[in-house]
Design a protein around this motif. Structure first.
Motif, short mmCIF file in Angstrom:
data_model
loop_
_atom_site.label_atom_id
_atom_site.label_comp_id
_atom_site.label_asym_id
_atom_site.label_seq_id
_atom_site.Cartn_x
_atom_site.Cartn_y
_atom_site.Cartn_z
N ARG A 140 4.92 -13.04 -6.65
CA ARG A 140 6.16 -13.25 -7.39
C ARG A 140 6.21 -12.36 -8.64
NH1 ARG A 140 4.78 -18.42 -5.48
NH2 ARG A 140 6.45 -19.41 -4.25
N SER A 141 7.40 -11.84 -8.92
CA SER A 141 7.63 -11.00 -10.11
C SER A 141 6.61 -9.87 -10.20
CB SER A 141 7.59 -11.86 -11.39
OG SER A 141 8.60 -12.84 -11.37
N VAL A 142 6.61 -9.05 -9.18
CA VAL A 142 5.67 -7.93 -9.13
C VAL A 142 6.33 -6.70 -9.76
CG1 VAL A 142 4.22 -6.52 -7.64
CG2 VAL A 142 4.79 -8.86 -6.97
N PRO A 143 5.75 -6.12 -10.82
CA PRO A 143 6.34 -4.93 -11.45
C PRO A 143 6.52 -3.79 -10.45
CG PRO A 143 4.60 -5.84 -12.83
CD PRO A 143 4.54 -6.58 -11.53
N LEU A 144 7.67 -3.13 -10.52
CA LEU A 144 7.99 -2.08 -9.56
C LEU A 144 6.96 -0.95 -9.59
CD1 LEU A 144 11.85 -1.73 -10.10
CD2 LEU A 144 10.68 -3.03 -8.35
N SER A 145 6.68 -0.44 -10.79
CA SER A 145 5.77 0.71 -10.90
C SER A 145 4.37 0.35 -10.40
CB SER A 145 5.70 1.19 -12.35
OG SER A 145 5.29 0.13 -13.21
N THR A 146 3.91 -0.85 -10.73
CA THR A 146 2.58 -1.27 -10.29
C THR A 146 2.50 -1.36 -8.78
OG1 THR A 146 2.27 -2.52 -12.34
CG2 THR A 146 0.83 -3.07 -10.49
N PHE A 147 3.51 -1.96 -8.18
CA PHE A 147 3.47 -2.14 -6.73
C PHE A 147 3.66 -0.82 -6.00
CE2 PHE A 147 4.96 -3.70 -2.57
CZ PHE A 147 3.90 -4.53 -2.28
N HIS A 148 4.48 0.07 -6.53
CA HIS A 148 4.68 1.37 -5.89
C HIS A 148 3.38 2.17 -5.89
CE1 HIS A 148 9.28 1.23 -6.76
NE2 HIS A 148 8.92 0.42 -5.79
N GLU A 149 2.58 2.03 -6.93
CA GLU A 149 1.30 2.73 -6.97
C GLU A 149 0.31 2.13 -5.97
OE1 GLU A 149 -0.18 2.68 -10.93
OE2 GLU A 149 1.44 3.92 -11.75
N ILE A 150 0.28 0.81 -5.88
CA ILE A 150 -0.69 0.17 -5.00
C ILE A 150 -0.30 0.32 -3.54
CG2 ILE A 150 0.26 -2.17 -4.79
CD1 ILE A 150 -3.38 -1.23 -5.63
N MET A 151 0.98 0.56 -3.26
CA MET A 151 1.42 0.74 -1.88
C MET A 151 0.75 1.94 -1.22
SD MET A 151 5.51 -0.05 -2.18
CE MET A 151 5.89 0.88 -0.69
N VAL A 152 0.52 2.99 -2.00
CA VAL A 152 -0.07 4.22 -1.44
C VAL A 152 -1.58 4.27 -1.65
CG1 VAL A 152 2.06 5.52 -1.69
CG2 VAL A 152 0.45 5.47 -3.58
N GLN A 179 18.62 -11.00 -0.73
CA GLN A 179 18.53 -10.17 0.47
C GLN A 179 17.15 -9.56 0.63
OE1 GLN A 179 20.27 -5.96 -1.26
NE2 GLN A 179 21.70 -7.40 -0.34
N HIS A 180 16.89 -9.22 1.85
CA HIS A 180 15.66 -8.54 2.23
C HIS A 180 15.84 -7.05 1.92
CE1 HIS A 180 12.84 -7.39 5.81
NE2 HIS A 180 12.29 -7.15 4.64
N LEU A 181 15.05 -6.52 0.98
CA LEU A 181 15.26 -5.15 0.52
C LEU A 181 14.57 -4.12 1.42
CD1 LEU A 181 14.78 -5.67 -3.33
CD2 LEU A 181 16.93 -5.44 -2.08
N PHE A 182 13.24 -4.23 1.53
CA PHE A 182 12.47 -3.21 2.25
C PHE A 182 11.38 -3.87 3.08
CE2 PHE A 182 13.59 -1.49 -1.98
CZ PHE A 182 14.51 -0.54 -1.59
N SER A 183 10.95 -3.14 4.12
CA SER A 183 9.82 -3.56 4.94
C SER A 183 8.90 -2.37 5.14
CB SER A 183 10.29 -4.08 6.30
OG SER A 183 11.01 -5.28 6.16
N TYR A 184 7.60 -2.61 5.01
CA TYR A 184 6.61 -1.55 5.18
C TYR A 184 5.43 -2.08 5.99
CZ TYR A 184 8.86 1.33 1.59
OH TYR A 184 9.75 2.09 0.87
N CYS A 185 4.74 -1.15 6.63
CA CYS A 185 3.47 -1.44 7.28
C CYS A 185 2.41 -0.50 6.72
CB CYS A 185 3.56 -1.24 8.80
SG CYS A 185 4.39 -2.59 9.66
N LYS A 186 1.19 -0.99 6.63
CA LYS A 186 0.07 -0.17 6.18
C LYS A 186 -1.00 -0.22 7.27
CE LYS A 186 -2.34 0.90 1.88
NZ LYS A 186 -1.61 2.18 1.75
N THR A 187 -1.49 0.96 7.67
CA THR A 187 -2.40 1.04 8.82
C THR A 187 -3.85 1.11 8.38
OG1 THR A 187 -2.50 3.46 9.01
CG2 THR A 187 -0.57 2.35 9.95
N SER A 188 -4.72 1.08 9.38
CA SER A 188 -6.16 1.13 9.11
C SER A 188 -6.60 2.49 8.58
CB SER A 188 -6.93 0.82 10.40
OG SER A 188 -6.52 1.68 11.45
N LEU A 189 -5.76 3.52 8.75
CA LEU A 189 -6.06 4.86 8.22
C LEU A 189 -5.29 5.12 6.92
CD1 LEU A 189 -6.23 7.12 11.41
CD2 LEU A 189 -8.06 5.97 10.17
N ASP A 190 -4.89 4.04 6.24
CA ASP A 190 -4.23 4.11 4.93
C ASP A 190 -2.85 4.73 4.99
OD1 ASP A 190 -6.56 3.04 3.94
OD2 ASP A 190 -7.38 4.96 3.29
N ARG A 191 -2.26 4.80 6.17
CA ARG A 191 -0.90 5.34 6.26
C ARG A 191 0.12 4.27 5.92
NH1 ARG A 191 1.68 8.52 10.71
NH2 ARG A 191 0.74 7.11 12.23
#
Length: 280
Positions: A98-110, A194-206
């Motif tokens: 809950r209440s995840v900062p945008l910049s923080t989460f965008h960095e951790i996504m990759v 609304q549902h904004l975005f959906s992502y998947c992260k793979t075992s090869l960090d993709r």
């Protein structure tokens, strides 16, 4: 007078030949020098690149399977609760952030998969196993001031199976499926829950961005449906749903062309036989 002119012409021709020879020698020297430099630099770069460790590639390429998709979302604002309908391919664990900062989460996504997993576990406010297609999630009680720029995701829902993290394999597969959700907090807000975005992260960090190809609607009173655009014409919104798979990839106009050119009705997304077509 004629003798002087003849001598000048001979001198001119002589120096012209000298300049021509020198020009040929100069360009030949430049060409040879460039050729040798390219060979030397190419060999050095090739040797350096061969020493760089490379990420192992999967021996066998297989279609990715998203373990969880959100097919319907209803916001009960009075109860501060979201009712979700999921499409599950297996039982998974759900982590609610809950209440995840945008910049923080965008960095951790990759970030690498292990680091992403640690962030989700540490940041989650609750987690529980998901074994059914219908679940409810409490929204955040902290409201941001109206008209204030949103600097965080209201909800981030992360789904994964712990056994996938422990399984070591050269075959690339989806480990995490996560979804960002916006929660409407004021009646004056134009954007509904609304549902904004959906992502998947793979075992090869993709990191793989998923289009919302499943039928999705917001049944909150007074809110307009949040539908993705047609995958065929990319201009109209989707307004049909295939049963039983619940995929909704096209509009009615493209559906008519699809029906005219198809003898055996199968969903173009998952190839499951279509038993019924409903309008959204």
């Amino acid at each position: 007078m004629n003798e002087d002119t003849s001598e000048d012409s001979e001198d001119f021709r002589f120096w012209l030949k000298v300049c021509t020879v020198l020009t040929v020698i100069f360009y030949t020297f430049c060409g040879v020098t460039v050729f040798l430099l390219r060979r030397i630099i190419g060999d050095v770069l090739s040797e350096a690149l061969n020493k760089v460790p490379r990420r192992p590639q999967p021996e066998k390429v297989v279609p990715f399977s998203n373990p969880v998709a959100i097919t319907n979302l209803t916001h009960r604002s009075d109860d501060k609760c979201l009712d979700l309908t999921l499409s599950l391919t297996k039982n998974v664990q759900m982590f609610v952030l809950r209440s995840v900062p945008l910049s923080t989460f965008h960095e951790i996504m990759v970030a690498p998969t292990t680091k992403f997993h640690q962030f989700v576990v540490d940041r989650a406010s609750e987690s529980f196993p998901v074994t059914t297609s219908s679940i409810s999630v409490k929204t955040n009680d902290d409201q941001v001031p109206f008209n204030m720029y949103r600097t965080s995701y209201d909800l981030v829902l992360v789904f994964f199976d712990e056994s996938d993290l422990e399984c070591v394999s050269d075959e690339e597969k989806v480990i995490f499926s996560f979804h960002m959700v916006h929660v409407k907090q004021y009646e004056e807000e134009r954007r509904p829950t609304q549902h904004l975005f959906s992502y998947c992260k793979t075992s090869l960090d993709r990191l793989i961005c998923l289009r919302k190809i499943f039928a999705f609607e917001n049944s909150n009173s007074g809110a307009s449906p949040n539908r993705p655009e047609c995958s065929v014409c990319l201009s109209e919104v989707v307004d049909v749903i295939f049963v039983p798979c619940r995929h909704s990839p096209m509009c009615q106009i493209c559906l008519s062309g699809f029906l005219d050119n198809t003898r055996c009705l199968h969903c173009p997304i998952c190839r499951v036989a279509i038993a019924e077509i409903k309008l959204l």
